[in-house]
Design a protein around this motif. Structure first.
Motif, PDB file in Angstrom:
ATOM      1  N   ILE A  92      50.336  52.371  34.503  1.00  0.00           N
ATOM      2  CA  ILE A  92      51.117  51.065  34.744  1.00  0.00           C
ATOM      3  C   ILE A  92      50.719  51.030  36.193  1.00  0.00           C
ATOM      4  CG2 ILE A  92      53.193  50.122  34.885  1.00  0.00           C
ATOM      5  CD1 ILE A  92      54.418  51.893  32.816  1.00  0.00           C
ATOM      6  N   GLY A  93      50.760  51.631  37.100  1.00  0.00           N
ATOM      7  CA  GLY A  93      50.479  51.382  38.267  1.00  0.00           C
ATOM      8  C   GLY A  93      48.924  51.057  38.750  1.00  0.00           C
ATOM      9  N   GLY A  94      47.943  51.701  37.943  1.00  0.00           N
ATOM     10  CA  GLY A  94      46.478  51.413  37.848  1.00  0.00           C
ATOM     11  C   GLY A  94      46.270  50.033  37.373  1.00  0.00           C
ATOM     12  N   VAL A  95      46.986  49.544  36.249  1.00  0.00           N
ATOM     13  CA  VAL A  95      47.001  48.360  35.570  1.00  0.00           C
ATOM     14  C   VAL A  95      47.519  47.113  36.664  1.00  0.00           C
ATOM     15  CG1 VAL A  95      47.615  46.796  33.857  1.00  0.00           C
ATOM     16  CG2 VAL A  95      46.958  49.201  33.335  1.00  0.00           C
ATOM     17  N   VAL A  96      48.509  47.259  37.168  1.00  0.00           N
ATOM     18  CA  VAL A  96      49.306  46.527  38.057  1.00  0.00           C
ATOM     19  C   VAL A  96      48.464  46.099  39.212  1.00  0.00           C
ATOM     20  CG1 VAL A  96      51.243  45.822  39.335  1.00  0.00           C
ATOM     21  CG2 VAL A  96      51.515  46.806  37.153  1.00  0.00           C
ATOM     22  N   PHE A  97      48.064  47.217  40.116  1.00  0.00           N
ATOM     23  CA  PHE A  97      47.521  47.200  41.248  1.00  0.00           C
ATOM     24  C   PHE A  97      45.911  46.591  40.877  1.00  0.00           C
ATOM     25  CE2 PHE A  97      50.920  50.004  42.586  1.00  0.00           C
ATOM     26  CZ  PHE A  97      51.109  49.412  43.809  1.00  0.00           C
ATOM     27  N   GLY A  98      45.260  47.086  39.856  1.00  0.00           N
ATOM     28  CA  GLY A  98      44.265  46.873  39.469  1.00  0.00           C
ATOM     29  C   GLY A  98      43.855  45.189  39.398  1.00  0.00           C
ATOM     30  N   LYS A  99      44.884  44.767  38.620  1.00  0.00           N
ATOM     31  CA  LYS A  99      44.826  43.182  38.219  1.00  0.00           C
ATOM     32  C   LYS A  99      44.991  42.567  39.523  1.00  0.00           C
ATOM     33  CE  LYS A  99      46.402  43.244  33.180  1.00  0.00           C
ATOM     34  NZ  LYS A  99      47.279  42.830  32.400  1.00  0.00           N
ATOM     35  N   SER A 100      46.027  42.932  40.481  1.00  0.00           N
ATOM     36  CA  SER A 100      46.243  42.180  41.610  1.00  0.00           C
ATOM     37  C   SER A 100      45.015  42.228  42.725  1.00  0.00           C
ATOM     38  CB  SER A 100      47.381  42.954  42.471  1.00  0.00           C
ATOM     39  OG  SER A 100      47.535  42.363  43.668  1.00  0.00           O
ATOM     40  N   GLY A 101      44.525  43.451  42.628  1.00  0.00           N
ATOM     41  CA  GLY A 101      43.137  43.522  43.600  1.00  0.00           C
ATOM     42  C   GLY A 101      41.932  42.801  43.014  1.00  0.00           C
ATOM     43  N   ALA A 102      41.780  42.699  41.410  1.00  0.00           N
ATOM     44  CA  ALA A 102      40.922  41.759  40.909  1.00  0.00           C
ATOM     45  C   ALA A 102      41.265  40.434  41.033  1.00  0.00           C
ATOM     46  CB  ALA A 102      40.981  41.987  39.339  1.00  0.00           C
ATOM     47  N   ALA A 103      42.358  39.780  41.023  1.00  0.00           N
ATOM     48  CA  ALA A 103      42.695  38.635  41.555  1.00  0.00           C
ATOM     49  C   ALA A 103      42.370  38.045  42.767  1.00  0.00           C
ATOM     50  CB  ALA A 103      44.286  38.171  41.235  1.00  0.00           C
ATOM     51  N   LYS A 104      42.382  38.967  43.724  1.00  0.00           N
ATOM     52  CA  LYS A 104      42.247  38.702  45.215  1.00  0.00           C
ATOM     53  C   LYS A 104      40.798  38.743  45.346  1.00  0.00           C
ATOM     54  CE  LYS A 104      46.314  40.809  47.328  1.00  0.00           C
ATOM     55  NZ  LYS A 104      46.801  41.765  48.201  1.00  0.00           N
ATOM     56  N   LYS A 105      39.827  39.527  44.615  1.00  0.00           N
ATOM     57  CA  LYS A 105      38.524  39.590  44.936  1.00  0.00           C
ATOM     58  C   LYS A 105      37.948  38.304  43.988  1.00  0.00           C
ATOM     59  CE  LYS A 105      37.742  43.568  46.730  1.00  0.00           C
ATOM     60  NZ  LYS A 105      36.945  43.819  47.923  1.00  0.00           N
ATOM     61  N   GLU A 106      38.310  37.805  42.860  1.00  0.00           N
ATOM     62  CA  GLU A 106      38.065  36.824  42.184  1.00  0.00           C
ATOM     63  C   GLU A 106      38.211  35.515  43.090  1.00  0.00           C
ATOM     64  OE1 GLU A 106      35.920  34.677  39.418  1.00  0.00           O
ATOM     65  OE2 GLU A 106      36.472  36.806  39.485  1.00  0.00           O
ATOM     66  N   ALA A 107      39.385  35.421  43.768  1.00  0.00           N
ATOM     67  CA  ALA A 107      39.792  34.481  44.791  1.00  0.00           C
ATOM     68  C   ALA A 107      38.683  34.318  45.819  1.00  0.00           C
ATOM     69  CB  ALA A 107      41.033  34.440  45.278  1.00  0.00           C
ATOM     70  N   GLN A 108      38.230  35.456  46.293  1.00  0.00           N
ATOM     71  CA  GLN A 108      37.403  35.568  47.442  1.00  0.00           C
ATOM     72  C   GLN A 108      35.983  35.016  46.989  1.00  0.00           C
ATOM     73  OE1 GLN A 108      37.513  39.428  48.860  1.00  0.00           O
ATOM     74  NE2 GLN A 108      39.367  39.359  49.777  1.00  0.00           N
ATOM     75  N   VAL A 109      35.763  35.242  45.730  1.00  0.00           N
ATOM     76  CA  VAL A 109      34.215  35.097  45.270  1.00  0.00           C
ATOM     77  C   VAL A 109      34.358  33.484  45.055  1.00  0.00           C
ATOM     78  CG1 VAL A 109      32.907  34.970  43.184  1.00  0.00           C
ATOM     79  CG2 VAL A 109      33.836  37.259  43.846  1.00  0.00           C
ATOM     80  N   GLN A 110      35.453  32.727  44.332  1.00  0.00           N
ATOM     81  CA  GLN A 110      35.259  31.459  44.128  1.00  0.00           C
ATOM     82  C   GLN A 110      35.366  30.686  45.609  1.00  0.00           C
ATOM     83  OE1 GLN A 110      35.248  29.915  41.507  1.00  0.00           O
ATOM     84  NE2 GLN A 110      35.280  31.903  40.201  1.00  0.00           N
ATOM     85  N   ALA A 111      36.031  31.392  46.484  1.00  0.00           N
ATOM     86  CA  ALA A 111      35.970  30.757  48.031  1.00  0.00           C
ATOM     87  C   ALA A 111      34.430  30.693  48.375  1.00  0.00           C
ATOM     88  CB  ALA A 111      36.876  31.389  48.909  1.00  0.00           C
ATOM     89  N   GLU A 112      33.715  31.806  48.017  1.00  0.00           N
ATOM     90  CA  GLU A 112      32.608  31.868  48.761  1.00  0.00           C
ATOM     91  C   GLU A 112      31.722  30.856  48.015  1.00  0.00           C
ATOM     92  OE1 GLU A 112      29.133  33.424  50.830  1.00  0.00           O
ATOM     93  OE2 GLU A 112      31.259  33.325  51.182  1.00  0.00           O
ATOM     94  N   ASN A 113      31.809  30.687  46.571  1.00  0.00           N
ATOM     95  CA  ASN A 113      30.935  29.783  46.046  1.00  0.00           C
ATOM     96  C   ASN A 113      31.292  28.259  46.309  1.00  0.00           C
ATOM     97  OD1 ASN A 113      29.747  31.759  44.154  1.00  0.00           O
ATOM     98  ND2 ASN A 113      31.465  31.594  42.861  1.00  0.00           N
TER      99      ASN A 113
END
Length: 263
Positions: A92-113
């Motif tokens: 559960i912790g891996g899923v929760v923290f993973g989705k949170s980290g992925a959302a942050k990375k995706e936001a950074q990628v969108q900002a870079e685009n």
């Protein structure tokens, strides 16, 4: 030397060289314009949505906590269920923290685009008109240079299939060196030398192919000779062993026949 014809060829060659220079400038300008118009490639986040680090930490804490005497005494006979619960919490912790980290990375990628898209828009705004105008000007220059080269070629009596700076330079060399006196002679000599060059190239290619075949045959012959020599050595060794075995057997038989017992 036919000075009149040489002068005409120089006049035509000058226009052809101008055309070549205009073509090089146009292709360079066109590449610059194409590169400027091309939008930047969009970045994408290729990572997963599961945090292996969080999974390992939670599971590790659950396992190591059993080494604490108070917790170990508390769980007691419930040891397997404690490990199972730690594993579930780790997932559960891996899923929760993973989705949170992925959302942050995706936001950074969108900002870079967005940053790259804005940079591209600014470059188009600042340089687009100038680069486009330069490309159009070079296109017009190439058009007029080609028309002028075609006009001079027609006046010199050169067919469009020969209207290239390298060919005209060769024809001019024939005239200036006295190898030819007329344009027709120069063209015939050019065609003759072209055929000879093609024939020489074909002969060279044929010789290379035959040499490769000969090398392959020679290498195969060497391999066959080596294999035959090895087989002969093996046969000699086998023959020597067989002879030794026969000699040993004969000696043993003779010794057995001569044995007797005294009573």
């Amino acid at each position: 030397m036919n000075k009149t014809l040489a002068g005409q060829l120089r006049w035509c060659l000058e226009a052809l060289r101008d055309q070549d220079e205009a073509a090089r400038d146009f292709f360079a300008r066109k590449k610059e314009w194409d590169d400027l118009r091309r939008p930047p490639s969009k970045r994408t986040y290729a990572g997963g949505s599961f945090s292996a680090g969080a999974f390992g930490i939670i599971l590790g804490v659950g396992v190591l906590s059993l080494r604490v005497p108070a917790i170990g005494a508390l769980v007691g006979f419930q040891y397997p269920w404690w490990l199972l619960g730690s594993l579930i919490l780790a997932v559960i912790g891996g899923v929760v923290f993973g989705k949170s980290g992925a959302a942050k990375k995706e936001a950074q990628v969108q900002a870079e685009n967005q940053r790259l898209a804005q940079k591209h828009a600014d470059e188009m705004k600042n340089r687009g008109d100038a680069v486009s105008a330069a490309c159009q000007a070079s296109r017009e220059r190439l058009y007029h240079a080609s028309k002028e080269a075609q006009r001079r070629g027609e006046q010199c009596g050169i067919h469009e299939s020969y209207l290239k700076s390298g060919i005209v330079q060769t024809l001019l060399t024939y005239i200036e060196t006295g190898r030819c006196d007329t344009l027709k002679e120069a063209l015939n000599l050019f065609e003759q030398e072209q055929r000879e060059e093609m024939r020489d190239a074909a002969d060279a290619a044929h010789r290379r192919a035959m040499q490769q075949k000969a090398d392959a045959i020679y290498e195969e012959t060497l391999r066959s000779a080596d294999a035959a020599e090895e087989a002969a050595r093996s046969a000699d060794a086998a023959g020597m062993l067989s002879a030794a075995a026969l000699a040993a057997a004969a000696s043993k038989k003779q010794s057995s026949d001569n044995d007797f017992r005294v009573v």
